[in-house]
Design an enzyme around this catalytic site. Sequence first.
Site, PDB file in Angstrom:
ATOM      1  N   SER A  55       1.157  -1.269   0.084  1.00 50.51           N
ATOM      2  CA  SER A  55       0.047  -0.124   0.720  1.00 50.51           C
ATOM      3  C   SER A  55       0.993   1.805   0.186  1.00 50.51           C
ATOM      4  CB  SER A  55      -0.916   0.309   1.449  1.00 50.51           C
ATOM      5  OG  SER A  55      -1.772  -1.024   1.226  1.00 50.51           O
TER       6      SER A  55
ATOM      7  N   HIS B 210      -3.545   0.987  -4.591  1.00 48.59           N
ATOM      8  CA  HIS B 210      -2.506  -0.296  -5.446  1.00 48.59           C
ATOM      9  C   HIS B 210      -3.419   0.098  -6.908  1.00 48.59           C
ATOM     10  CE1 HIS B 210      -1.424  -3.072  -1.984  1.00 48.59           C
ATOM     11  NE2 HIS B 210      -2.278  -1.985  -1.247  1.00 48.59           N
TER      12      HIS B 210
ATOM     13  N   HIS C 277      -5.423  -9.198  -1.080  1.00 43.88           N
ATOM     14  CA  HIS C 277      -5.540  -8.917   0.047  1.00 43.88           C
ATOM     15  C   HIS C 277      -7.346 -10.137   0.073  1.00 43.88           C
ATOM     16  CE1 HIS C 277      -3.928  -5.320   0.587  1.00 43.88           C
ATOM     17  NE2 HIS C 277      -3.187  -5.101   1.268  1.00 43.88           N
TER      18      HIS C 277
ATOM     19  N   TYR D 254      -9.075  -9.784   3.401  1.00 42.61           N
ATOM     20  CA  TYR D 254     -10.560  -8.928   3.165  1.00 42.61           C
ATOM     21  C   TYR D 254     -10.960  -8.808   1.926  1.00 42.61           C
ATOM     22  CZ  TYR D 254      -7.683  -4.797   2.576  1.00 42.61           C
ATOM     23  OH  TYR D 254      -6.334  -3.926   1.959  1.00 42.61           O
ATOM     24  N   GLU D 255     -10.199  -8.797   0.692  1.00 46.96           N
ATOM     25  CA  GLU D 255     -10.994  -8.085  -0.541  1.00 46.96           C
ATOM     26  C   GLU D 255     -12.037  -9.683  -1.304  1.00 46.96           C
ATOM     27  OE1 GLU D 255      -8.050  -5.992  -3.463  1.00 46.96           O
ATOM     28  OE2 GLU D 255      -7.064  -6.331  -2.287  1.00 46.96           O
TER      29      GLU D 255
ATOM     30  N   ALA E 151       3.120  -2.199   4.061  1.00 44.36           N
ATOM     31  CA  ALA E 151       2.564  -0.676   5.045  1.00 44.36           C
ATOM     32  C   ALA E 151       2.248  -1.474   5.903  1.00 44.36           C
ATOM     33  CB  ALA E 151       1.860   0.086   4.403  1.00 44.36           C
TER      34      ALA E 151
ATOM     35  N   MET F  52      -1.943  -6.514   6.544  1.00 43.95           N
ATOM     36  CA  MET F  52      -2.876  -7.276   6.592  1.00 43.95           C
ATOM     37  C   MET F  52      -2.345  -8.160   5.387  1.00 43.95           C
ATOM     38  SD  MET F  52      -5.794  -4.317   7.026  1.00 43.95           S
ATOM     39  CE  MET F  52      -6.003  -3.620   8.326  1.00 43.95           C
ATOM     40  N   SER F  53      -1.218  -8.608   5.044  1.00 41.05           N
ATOM     41  CA  SER F  53      -1.001  -9.740   3.768  1.00 41.05           C
ATOM     42  C   SER F  53       0.373 -10.443   3.895  1.00 41.05           C
ATOM     43  CB  SER F  53      -0.198  -8.046   2.856  1.00 41.05           C
ATOM     44  OG  SER F  53       1.063  -7.194   3.359  1.00 41.05           O
TER      45      SER F  53
ATOM     46  N   ASN G   3       1.946   3.777  10.238  1.00 40.27           N
ATOM     47  CA  ASN G   3       1.738   4.566  11.958  1.00 40.27           C
ATOM     48  C   ASN G   3       2.239   3.287  13.256  1.00 40.27           C
ATOM     49  OD1 ASN G   3      -0.005   2.357  10.159  1.00 40.27           O
ATOM     50  ND2 ASN G   3      -1.017   2.156  12.189  1.00 40.27           N
TER      51      ASN G   3
ATOM     52  N   HIS H  26      -6.683   4.711   6.479  1.00 38.92           N
ATOM     53  CA  HIS H  26      -5.800   4.104   5.370  1.00 38.92           C
ATOM     54  C   HIS H  26      -5.276   5.083   4.651  1.00 38.92           C
ATOM     55  CE1 HIS H  26      -4.669   1.519   1.758  1.00 38.92           C
ATOM     56  NE2 HIS H  26      -5.682   2.372   0.665  1.00 38.92           N
TER      57      HIS H  26
HETATM   58  N1  HPA Z   1      -2.389  -2.427  11.485  1.00 44.44           N
HETATM   59  C1  HPA Z   1      -2.684  -3.757  10.148  1.00 44.44           C
HETATM   60  N2  HPA Z   1      -2.217  -3.381   9.149  1.00 44.44           N
HETATM   61  C2  HPA Z   1      -1.863  -1.971   8.474  1.00 44.44           C
HETATM   62  C3  HPA Z   1      -1.403  -0.613   9.685  1.00 44.44           C
HETATM   63  C4  HPA Z   1      -2.065  -1.607  10.875  1.00 44.44           C
HETATM   64  O1  HPA Z   1      -1.763  -0.395  12.242  1.00 44.44           O
HETATM   65  N3  HPA Z   1      -1.096   0.074   9.509  1.00 44.44           N
HETATM   66  C5  HPA Z   1      -1.203  -0.050   7.874  1.00 44.44           C
HETATM   67  N4  HPA Z   1      -0.849  -1.664   7.414  1.00 44.44           N
END
Ligand code: HPA
Length: 278
Positions: free
Chosen positions: A33, A64, A86, A88-89, A116, A217-218, A241, A253
């Site tokens: 991402s 993406h 992903h 979740y998609e 990310a 998440m990947s 973050n 996001h």
């Molecule tokens: N949590 C989960 N997935 C993420 C995060 C997060 O804080 N930041 C970027 N992808």
Amino acid sequence: MNEFFSLDQIDEVATTISAQTTQSPSVGLILGSGLGTLADSVEQPALIPYDELPFWPVSTVIGHQGRLVLGKLEGQPVMVMQGRAHYYEGYNMAQIGLPVRVMQRLGVEILIVTNAAGAVNPDFNPGDVMLITDHLNLIGMAGLTPLRGPNLDELGTRFPDMGQAYDWGLNDLAREVAHENNLLLREGVYASLSGPSFETPADLRFLKAIGTDAVGMSTVPEVTVARHGGTRVLGLSGISNKANLDGSTITTHEEVLEAGEMIVPKLLTIIRGVLNRL
Ligand code: HPA
């Protein structure tokens, strides 16, 4: 939707790609991402939109781009996924694993995977790059693995070893490159969850207690497929973050995508340096 892919189906995708370029990739790159602009550095690019490929999971998430970029980076023939899909998609794990299978059939021997991630380690800050030294396959422990289904014996064993999921030799190269370029390279364990909701403070306390440095998440499904097929992996997380351990901040996001801009030049330095030393 295909629950599992046969070797013939995987080869159908590989043939579609090789019909559009004379390049035979030896390194695969998956861009996470906000990190897609990394592909702009590829020379003599052949571009293939994902929706022109049979079975290929098309990424639906903002940030993406959804195409393959085949070309040269530091003299190495690379196949870059500018955006990934992903779980979740709505794709199943076989679909998430398909691109790496196709890379393997095209001759890719090294996979560089980026993402990310949120920092669970309190020392990490947005904009940092973390070398993934190991992972916690939480999504796999819950039963979601791309290796479910008939084993493709031609590619790998039913029960693949994951002791060196992230290749020690490649890790050393990344450290060397970071050092030479005065780049701070964090190191740590990446935990994979399904998302798309971010974690609760209790989730994060749990993740911290079990040894997570960064969460996302990947990545882990793709790395699992890579290792099953004997592909060596280098994993890099861009810290977007700080995880919201006490619930007092909000993770978005947009923040993840913004941090990508800071991270891309650092990732590019590391990836170029590693490719140069192969
Ligand atoms: N949590 C989960 N997935 C993420 C995060 C997060 O804080 N930041 C970027 N992808």
